[in-house]
Design an enzyme around this catalytic site. Structure first.
Site, PDB file in Angstrom:
ATOM      1  N   CYS A 239       0.836  -1.207   0.000  1.00 36.70           N
ATOM      2  CA  CYS A 239       0.000   0.000   0.000  1.00 36.70           C
ATOM      3  C   CYS A 239       0.873   1.260   0.000  1.00 36.70           C
ATOM      4  O   CYS A 239       1.452   1.617   1.024  1.00 36.70           O
ATOM      5  CB  CYS A 239      -0.911  -0.019   1.233  1.00 36.70           C
TER       6      CYS A 239
ATOM      7  N   CYS B 136      -0.420   4.060   2.314  1.00 33.13           N
ATOM      8  CA  CYS B 136      -0.200   3.818   3.751  1.00 33.13           C
ATOM      9  C   CYS B 136       1.272   4.011   4.125  1.00 33.13           C
ATOM     10  O   CYS B 136       1.580   4.565   5.177  1.00 33.13           O
ATOM     11  CB  CYS B 136      -0.578   2.390   4.132  1.00 33.13           C
ATOM     12  N   ASP B 137       2.182   3.532   3.287  1.00 29.80           N
ATOM     13  CA  ASP B 137       3.585   3.413   3.713  1.00 29.80           C
ATOM     14  C   ASP B 137       4.571   4.282   2.946  1.00 29.80           C
ATOM     15  O   ASP B 137       5.739   4.379   3.332  1.00 29.80           O
ATOM     16  CB  ASP B 137       4.039   1.945   3.570  1.00 29.80           C
TER      17      ASP B 137
END
Ligand code: NAP
Length: 296
Positions: free
Chosen positions: A125, A128-129
């Site tokens: 992701c 997200c990261d």
């Protein structure tokens, strides 16, 4: 069951028909859209919209007409009689009709080091990261729209992004392909697979294999983002509902599964299109069919 575009639209349509739907959201409210930075191809948003914002709007619209959202996961479904029984972590639910919109989960590479370094350099992701990889060198594995879109997104943070694809031709659409090719931080590595991920505290290298010659080499890298497709979330329906050879639920053109009163919508029943707009359409259609079924 499910709160991606299909579940949200089904909830909206069912709520507007006064069916008082309960939405068991699953553990990732909004589904894959919630992990998408920018959505540029959902109609009505000419400038694009952030994935999480679209999820909020979907939910608010369904709630406005009375849909009730329960943040919970279904653990078992009894399809043998009506009302159907859905068990979840917090208790049991009875439903006269069910719309299955459980979506799909990311596919893993299945190579040594992948599991060990997930969260320590291996990610599924970008939204997200990505911010953990400021000025780092990354590889993105895959040749579809997700790999292209996420690769482009990751250039906001990374120094370089190398898209590693097992063939010499991309699967993704031409718009994203051109955008990726024009991006100076992105390069492509063709006919190549990742066979191992190495590191200590975090990832520091991968083993790459040339799919034509079989030759392997170690390649230093700070992070590995994997976007190689999805697996439909159908384990709760095995043995009862018809599925194709890849595990997708089989529905007819009206979203009917093989159990009367049970409908499926979105990626769990769509091996082909897998778009927000098509999933939303399937969800609305499934709810309309459920309304007819209950009226009859
Ligand atoms: P996808 O289209 O199925 O592509 C998966 C890619 O991963 C393919 O290039 C495939 O290679 C490769 N792959 C599969 N297994 C692999 C393995 N074990 N090792 C190495 N490579 C592997 O999946 P996706 O990109 O996630 O897209 C899914 C759907 O969502 C598509 O319909 C896509 O159009 C849609 N989507 C749309 C957008 C957008 O419109 N903006 C954004 C994201 C996703 P091969 O090509 O050789 O099969």
């Amino acid at each position: 069951m499910g709160s991606g575009p299909a579940g949200m639209s089904a909830a909206l349509y069912a709520a507007r028909a006064n069916l008082e739907p309960i939405v068991l959201t699953g553990m990732n409210l909004g589904g894959q859209v919630a992990n998408t930075a920018e959505v540029e191809n959902y109609p009505g948003f000419p400038e694009g919209i952030q994935g999480p914002e679209l999820v909020d709007l979907f939910q608010a619209q369904a709630e406005r007409f009375g849909a009730e959202f329960v943040f919970d996961n279904a653990t078992e479904v009894d399809f043998s009689k009506r009302p159907f029984k859905v068990s979840s972590y917090s208790g049991d639910y009875q439903a006269e009709s069910l719309i299955l919109a459980t979506g799909a989960s990311v596919r893993h590479l299945g190579v040594p080091g992948e599991e060990e370094f997930t969260g320590r350099g291996v990610s599924y992701c970008g939204t997200c990261d990505g911010h953990f990889f400021q000025e780092k060198d990354l590889i993105v594995v895959g040749g579809g729209d997700s790999a292209l879109e996420e690769g482009i997104f990751l250039t906001r943070y990374a120094k370089t992004v190398t898209i590693v694809h097992r063939r010499d031709e991309l699967r993704g659409g031409i718009y994203l392909e051109n955008k990726a090719r024009e991006n100076p931080k992105i390069s492509f590595m063709w006919d190549t697979i990742v066979t191992e991920i190495h590191g200590d505290k975090s990832v520091h290298a991968v083993t790459l294999q040339d799919t034509k010659t079989g030759e392997e080499k170690e390649h230093p890298i700070d992070g590995v983002f994997v976007f190689i497709g999805h697996i439909p979330n159908t384990s709760l329906f095995e043995g009862v509902l018809d599925m194709d050879e890849r595990g997708y639920l089989v529905v007819d053109s009206h979203m009917h599964t093989n159990v009367p009163g049970v409908y499926a919508a979105g990626e769990v029943a769509d091996p082909h299109f897998q778009q927000i707009v098509t999933s939303a359409g399937m969800g609305g259609a499934a709810a309309m069919e459920a309304v007819d079924f209950l009226e009859e």
